[in-house]
Design an enzyme around this catalytic site. Structure first.
Site, PDB file in Angstrom:
ATOM      1  N   LYS A  35       0.850  -1.199   0.000  1.00  0.00           N
ATOM      2  CA  LYS A  35       0.000   0.000   0.000  1.00  0.00           C
ATOM      3  C   LYS A  35       0.879   1.241   0.000  1.00  0.00           C
ATOM      4  CE  LYS A  35      -2.299   2.046   3.662  1.00  0.00           C
ATOM      5  NZ  LYS A  35      -2.755   3.428   3.669  1.00  0.00           N
ATOM      6  N   ASP A  61      -3.767   4.121  -2.072  1.00  0.00           N
ATOM      7  CA  ASP A  61      -4.768   4.582  -1.093  1.00  0.00           C
ATOM      8  C   ASP A  61      -4.761   6.107  -1.037  1.00  0.00           C
ATOM      9  OD1 ASP A  61      -6.618   4.628   0.954  1.00  0.00           O
ATOM     10  OD2 ASP A  61      -5.160   4.154   2.522  1.00  0.00           O
ATOM     11  N   LYS A  63      -7.788   7.975  -1.319  1.00  0.00           N
ATOM     12  CA  LYS A  63      -9.079   8.399  -0.735  1.00  0.00           C
ATOM     13  C   LYS A  63      -9.632   9.661  -1.400  1.00  0.00           C
ATOM     14  CE  LYS A  63      -8.297   6.359   3.857  1.00  0.00           C
ATOM     15  NZ  LYS A  63      -6.864   6.020   3.889  1.00  0.00           N
ATOM     16  N   ASP A  66     -14.376  14.480  -4.223  1.00  0.00           N
ATOM     17  CA  ASP A  66     -14.605  15.778  -4.865  1.00  0.00           C
ATOM     18  C   ASP A  66     -15.877  15.625  -5.693  1.00  0.00           C
ATOM     19  OD1 ASP A  66     -14.256  18.335  -6.158  1.00  0.00           O
ATOM     20  OD2 ASP A  66     -12.097  18.155  -5.820  1.00  0.00           O
ATOM     21  N   THR A 124     -11.791   5.531  10.865  1.00  0.00           N
ATOM     22  CA  THR A 124     -11.753   4.937  12.213  1.00  0.00           C
ATOM     23  C   THR A 124     -11.315   5.960  13.266  1.00  0.00           C
ATOM     24  OG1 THR A 124      -9.619   4.050  11.611  1.00  0.00           O
ATOM     25  CG2 THR A 124     -11.455   2.520  11.592  1.00  0.00           C
ATOM     26  N   ARG A 215       3.134  -0.551  10.684  1.00  0.00           N
ATOM     27  CA  ARG A 215       4.253  -0.501  11.632  1.00  0.00           C
ATOM     28  C   ARG A 215       4.687  -1.838  12.221  1.00  0.00           C
ATOM     29  NH1 ARG A 215       1.401   4.498  14.378  1.00  0.00           N
ATOM     30  NH2 ARG A 215      -0.301   3.292  13.427  1.00  0.00           N
TER      31      ARG A 215
HETATM   32  O1  C5P Z   1       1.003   1.083  10.997  1.00  0.00           O
HETATM   33  P1  C5P Z   1      -0.414   0.598  10.908  1.00  0.00           P
HETATM   34  O2  C5P Z   1      -0.531  -0.914  10.792  1.00  0.00           O
HETATM   35  O3  C5P Z   1      -1.317   1.186  11.957  1.00  0.00           O
HETATM   36  O4  C5P Z   1      -0.908   1.164   9.478  1.00  0.00           O
HETATM   37  C1  C5P Z   1      -2.196   0.976   8.999  1.00  0.00           C
HETATM   38  C2  C5P Z   1      -2.324   1.598   7.659  1.00  0.00           C
HETATM   39  O5  C5P Z   1      -3.714   1.574   7.300  1.00  0.00           O
HETATM   40  C3  C5P Z   1      -1.912   3.065   7.609  1.00  0.00           C
HETATM   41  O6  C5P Z   1      -1.402   3.307   6.285  1.00  0.00           O
HETATM   42  C4  C5P Z   1      -3.189   3.819   7.824  1.00  0.00           C
HETATM   43  O7  C5P Z   1      -3.223   5.069   7.210  1.00  0.00           O
HETATM   44  C5  C5P Z   1      -4.203   2.896   7.148  1.00  0.00           C
HETATM   45  N1  C5P Z   1      -5.561   3.018   7.629  1.00  0.00           N
HETATM   46  C6  C5P Z   1      -5.921   2.845   8.958  1.00  0.00           C
HETATM   47  N2  C5P Z   1      -7.229   2.973   9.340  1.00  0.00           N
HETATM   48  C7  C5P Z   1      -8.153   3.283   8.439  1.00  0.00           C
HETATM   49  C8  C5P Z   1      -7.807   3.452   7.097  1.00  0.00           C
HETATM   50  C9  C5P Z   1      -6.480   3.313   6.732  1.00  0.00           C
HETATM   51  O8  C5P Z   1      -5.094   2.551   9.787  1.00  0.00           O
HETATM   52  N3  C5P Z   1      -9.403   3.376   8.808  1.00  0.00           N
END
Ligand code: C5P
Length: 236
Positions: A35, A61, A63, A66, A124, A215
């Site tokens: 991603k 991604d 998002k 518009d 979220t 992460r």
């Molecule tokens: O590091 P981590 O596992 O928290 O990353 C989750 C990824 O998913 C990030 O790129 C974050 O922006 C994305 N994301 C999220 N929650 C959402 C939509 C996207 O954590 N509702």
């Protein structure tokens, strides 16, 4: 419950092109897709997105949100240089924006290579109080299901959702929509700033088609080892 395999997307959240390329070379044999989002794309540009994801399955991604014509034109521009497998728009853009996005994807690619259109329903980071502040009085889960239903009826192939929303979405929308699920944490890893997490195994059991993990992989001492452990958990 979905019987489809749950696949792993590594979220490469960085503004550093070389770092992203290092992660791709360390992880490409293990994860199913990568991603790239706003941070990487704005810092490094679309050419870097294309180069870093070359030969890989890409979840782009961005998002988009518009007026319908602008989103459809933006998607056409993106698809003139990139071939992502998954792309995101905001469901709150409404039925016409979603339908015109789907048309743009169909015009740009044949049905076998057309990117899947995913709608983001309620971020979220939003809770009941922040939804009220933008004029939405429904509890978050009800709003997710309401927007998700509208998005799928308008032409989205699937949704980005939290693992805790999968069951309600499957109950309403059935097995067909593609559900892509971030907020995943293997047992024992830090939750970072994610509030409502699930393990890879739990998300797979709940019916996620794809999980997105950032992460826990990218900050691990050995990212490939961390990714292999998550894949093993998905398969086990
Ligand atoms: O590091 P981590 O596992 O928290 O990353 C989750 C990824 O998913 C990030 O790129 C974050 O922006 C994305 N994301 C999220 N929650 C959402 C939509 C996207 O954590 N509702």
């Amino acid at each position: 419950m979905s019987k489809r395999p749950t696949r792993l997307i590594a979220a490469l959240d960085t503004a550093d092109r070389k770092q992203a390329a290092r992660w791709v070379s360390a992880l490409h044999e293990t994860v199913d897709a990568f991603k790239l989002g706003l941070e990487f794309t704005y810092a490094c540009g679309l050419d870097a997105v294309r180069d870093v994801s070359h030969g890989q399955r890409l979840f782009l991604d961005l998002k988009l949100h518009d007026i319908p014509n602008t989103v459809a034109s933006g998607l056409r521009s993106l698809l003139s240089t990139l071939s992502p497998e998954l792309m995101t728009i905001h469901a709150l853009g409404g039925p016409e924006m979603i339908a015109r996005s789907r048309e743009a994807l169909e015009q740009a690619h044949s049905s076998s290579t057309r990117p899947k259109l995913l709608a983001v329903t309620v971020l979220t980071s939003m809770n009941e109080q922040s939804l009220k502040a933008v004029g939405i009085d429904l509890p978050p889960l009800e709003e997710v299901v309401r927007l998700g239903k509208m998005a799928i009826q308008s032409g989205a192939d699937g949704l980005v959702c939290s693992a805790h929303e999968i069951q309600a979405l499957r109950d309403t929308l059935g097995e067909e929509p593609v559900l892509v699920v971030p907020g995943i944490r293997p047992k024992g890893s830090s939750s970072d700033d994610q509030q409502r997490i699930m393990t890879p195994h739990e998300a797979a059991q709940a019916g996620a088609d794809w999980i997105v993990v950032g992460r826990p992989i990218t900050k691990a001492a050995d990212p490939a080892l961390a990714a292999r452990a998550i894949k093993a958990e998905l398969q086990g």
